[in-house]
Design a protein around this motif. Structure first.
Motif, mmCIF file in Angstrom:
data_model
loop_
_atom_site.group_PDB
_atom_site.id
_atom_site.type_symbol
_atom_site.label_atom_id
_atom_site.label_comp_id
_atom_site.label_asym_id
_atom_site.label_seq_id
_atom_site.Cartn_x
_atom_site.Cartn_y
_atom_site.Cartn_z
ATOM 1 N N SER A 1 2.214 9.464 -0.357
ATOM 2 C CA SER A 1 1.711 8.776 0.709
ATOM 3 C C SER A 1 1.402 7.842 2.019
ATOM 4 C CB SER A 1 2.164 6.528 0.153
ATOM 5 O OG SER A 1 3.348 6.423 0.263
ATOM 6 N N HIS B 1 4.369 2.388 2.665
ATOM 7 C CA HIS B 1 4.781 2.768 1.955
ATOM 8 C C HIS B 1 5.116 1.695 0.665
ATOM 9 C CE1 HIS B 1 8.936 0.016 0.838
ATOM 10 N NE2 HIS B 1 8.956 -0.234 2.434
ATOM 11 N N PRO B 2 5.189 2.400 -0.215
ATOM 12 C CA PRO B 2 5.364 2.320 -1.628
ATOM 13 C C PRO B 2 5.641 1.370 -2.487
ATOM 14 C CG PRO B 2 7.970 3.042 -1.325
ATOM 15 C CD PRO B 2 7.044 3.308 0.046
ATOM 16 N N ASN B 3 6.236 -0.394 -2.154
ATOM 17 C CA ASN B 3 6.787 -1.291 -2.020
ATOM 18 C C ASN B 3 5.684 -2.448 -1.917
ATOM 19 O OD1 ASN B 3 9.441 0.583 -3.017
ATOM 20 N ND2 ASN B 3 8.104 -0.207 -4.392
ATOM 21 N N CYS B 4 5.246 -2.043 0.005
ATOM 22 C CA CYS B 4 4.949 -3.296 0.793
ATOM 23 C C CYS B 4 3.423 -3.228 1.046
ATOM 24 C CB CYS B 4 6.078 -3.255 1.492
ATOM 25 S SG CYS B 4 7.381 -4.782 1.046
ATOM 26 N N ALA B 5 2.824 -3.932 1.481
ATOM 27 C CA ALA B 5 1.537 -2.875 1.967
ATOM 28 C C ALA B 5 0.537 -4.252 2.873
ATOM 29 C CB ALA B 5 -0.232 -2.695 0.777
ATOM 30 N N ASN C 1 1.211 -9.613 -2.461
ATOM 31 C CA ASN C 1 1.927 -7.688 -2.394
ATOM 32 C C ASN C 1 1.498 -7.162 -3.230
ATOM 33 O OD1 ASN C 1 3.446 -6.094 -1.078
ATOM 34 N ND2 ASN C 1 4.699 -5.954 -2.246
ATOM 35 N N ARG D 1 -1.786 -6.210 -3.037
ATOM 36 C CA ARG D 1 -2.294 -5.524 -2.000
ATOM 37 C C ARG D 1 -2.219 -3.795 -2.698
ATOM 38 N NH1 ARG D 1 -0.775 -10.187 0.617
ATOM 39 N NH2 ARG D 1 1.520 -8.991 0.887
ATOM 40 N N ILE D 2 -0.817 -3.457 -3.325
ATOM 41 C CA ILE D 2 -0.605 -2.166 -3.623
ATOM 42 C C ILE D 2 -0.870 -1.251 -4.486
ATOM 43 C CG2 ILE D 2 1.004 -1.361 -4.927
ATOM 44 C CD1 ILE D 2 2.479 -1.500 -2.443
ATOM 45 N N LEU E 1 -4.496 -1.141 -2.270
ATOM 46 C CA LEU E 1 -4.172 -0.500 -0.827
ATOM 47 C C LEU E 1 -5.362 0.602 -0.208
ATOM 48 C CD1 LEU E 1 -2.458 -0.246 1.274
ATOM 49 C CD2 LEU E 1 -1.450 1.645 0.052
#
Length: 389
Positions: A236, A240-244, A287, A290-291, A294
């Motif tokens: 990616s 970040h895989p878990n936050c955006a 969040n 958003r992920i 994204l």
């Protein structure tokens, strides 16, 4: 003070390259007396890993910057333990030691009677640490391996780099040997725990530390994501895989990092960005949303950030309490007022090469009261024990 916490602890360092020396440098920084045993003719391989080199033109002394980064505060002795005299000398060092750290291929030291089973009778209180690529057991235990191999084999590179279809797509390693460094830190922690346990048991123990094990452990949240979902994480880029949004963005005059960790921070970001409606957009209000959305959010942010300079954005972020960060060169790192205030840059004295800059161990408070923290040792500091001519 932690810089004398291990005062009186004696360490024999039979390791080379980075993982083992990083561990023993930590022990030296904590006050242990570390004796690094090197081959009389060539020493640790990393002495020649350059340029750049530290050099004294008058004496001819030369040392790579690489070697200096992980051998601070040690005493060097040159011994060829394939000879009877050399083997006796190493065994005598071990007899009086508290810790031994080695990173030879599995089975190598057993040929000289320097394996844990042979040494245990000589010094039952010894904490013996073996650092290898794959560990002491298993179908690949006899194979060598460097950090790069384990960044790939352990999974780290599979989700590091630009995603497929993007410029520069493909697996990417980190800029430093992160598996080696983390292995050194895990080994340091294991040694300290074993020394603490020895107070209760009166005996040492054997510690089998494998770079592959560490690489697998370093997957951390990415590993947990896979184990819970059954889905392989994908590359990616800087996201970040878990936050955006939690990645790098291009401003009018360069790049910065935006690190939104919760919905409140995102709402404050939207307000200062002049886009308050984004915080209530059903695609971006949490969040998790958003992920999922994204790509759309990233495209909007990619258009927004170039409308202001880095300074304009950073001033707004600071005022609103939105986490962000610059992307510094190392020149900028060591010139930064916070880094200077924390005294991360230290100048230590080398016996042949003079004053040389190095980096303070972040475990230690500052200013340190102990002055024994010297730079990496010259080879042949003590009389060499080598085969007879």
């Amino acid at each position: 003070m932690l810089d004398s916490a291990l005062s009186g602890i004696k360490v024999v360092d039979l390791s080379r390259i980075l993982a083992g020396p990083w561990c023993t440098q930590n022990l030296a920084d904590l006050g242990a007396s570390v004796t690094k045993v090197e081959h009389p003719d060539r020493g640790d391989d990393t002495r020649q890993w350059g340029p750049p080199y530290l050099e004294n033109e008058l004496s001819g002394e030369r040392m790579s910057a690489y070697f200096s980064c992980c051998n601070r505060g040690k005493r060097s002795i040159s011994i060829d333990f394939s000879t009877p005299d050399g083997l006796d000398a190493v065994r005598e060092l071990i007899r009086g030691a508290d810790v031994l750290v080695e990173n030879y291929k599995t089975g190598t030291l057993a040929r000289y009677g320097l394996d844990y089973e042979s040494i245990q009778a000589l010094n039952p209180r010894l904490v013996y640490v073996s650092i290898t690529g794959y560990g002491q057991t298993g179908p690949m235990a006899d194979k060598p391996g460097y950090d790069y191999v384990f960044q790939g084999m352990g999974g780290l590179m599979s989700y590091t780099g630009q995603p497929d279809g993007q410029p520069g797509a493909g697996p990417l390693r980190t800029g430093v040997a992160v598996v080696d460094l983390a292995t050194g830190m895990y080994a340091t922690s294991a040694v300290l725990a074993a020394l603490f346990q020895r107070h209760a048991t009166g005996v040492g123990q054997y510690l089998d530390i494998a770079l592959l094990d560490v690489a697998v452990a370093l997957n951390a949240n990415q590993g947990a994501n896979y184990l819970i979902s059954g889905k392989n994480p994908e590359r990616s880029g800087n996201a970040h895989p878990n936050c955006a949004p939690y990645e790098v963005f291009r401003c009018a005059d360069g790049h910065l990092i935006l690190a939104i960790g919760n919905d409140g921070q995102f709402r404050r970001f939207c307000a200062l960005a002049g886009k308050p409606e984004w915080a209530d957009d059903p695609r971006f209000s949490t969040n998790a949303l958003r992920i999922v959305n994204l790509p759309a959010l990233r495209a909007m942010l990619a258009q927004l950030f170039p409308t202001r300079t880095r300074q304009q954005w950073s001033d707004g972020f600071d005022e609103a309490g939105v986490p962000w960060g610059p992307i510094h060169t190392l020149q900028e790192v060591f010139a930064h007022p916070q880094v200077r205030h924390r005294r991360m840059l230290q100048v230590l004295e080398h016996p042949q090469l003079g004053p040389i800059p190095t980096v303070r161990n972040p475990m230690l408070s500052w200013p340190s009261g102990r002055q024994a923290q010297t730079l990496a040792p010259p080879l042949l500091q003590d009389s060499a024990i080598r085969p007879a001519a």
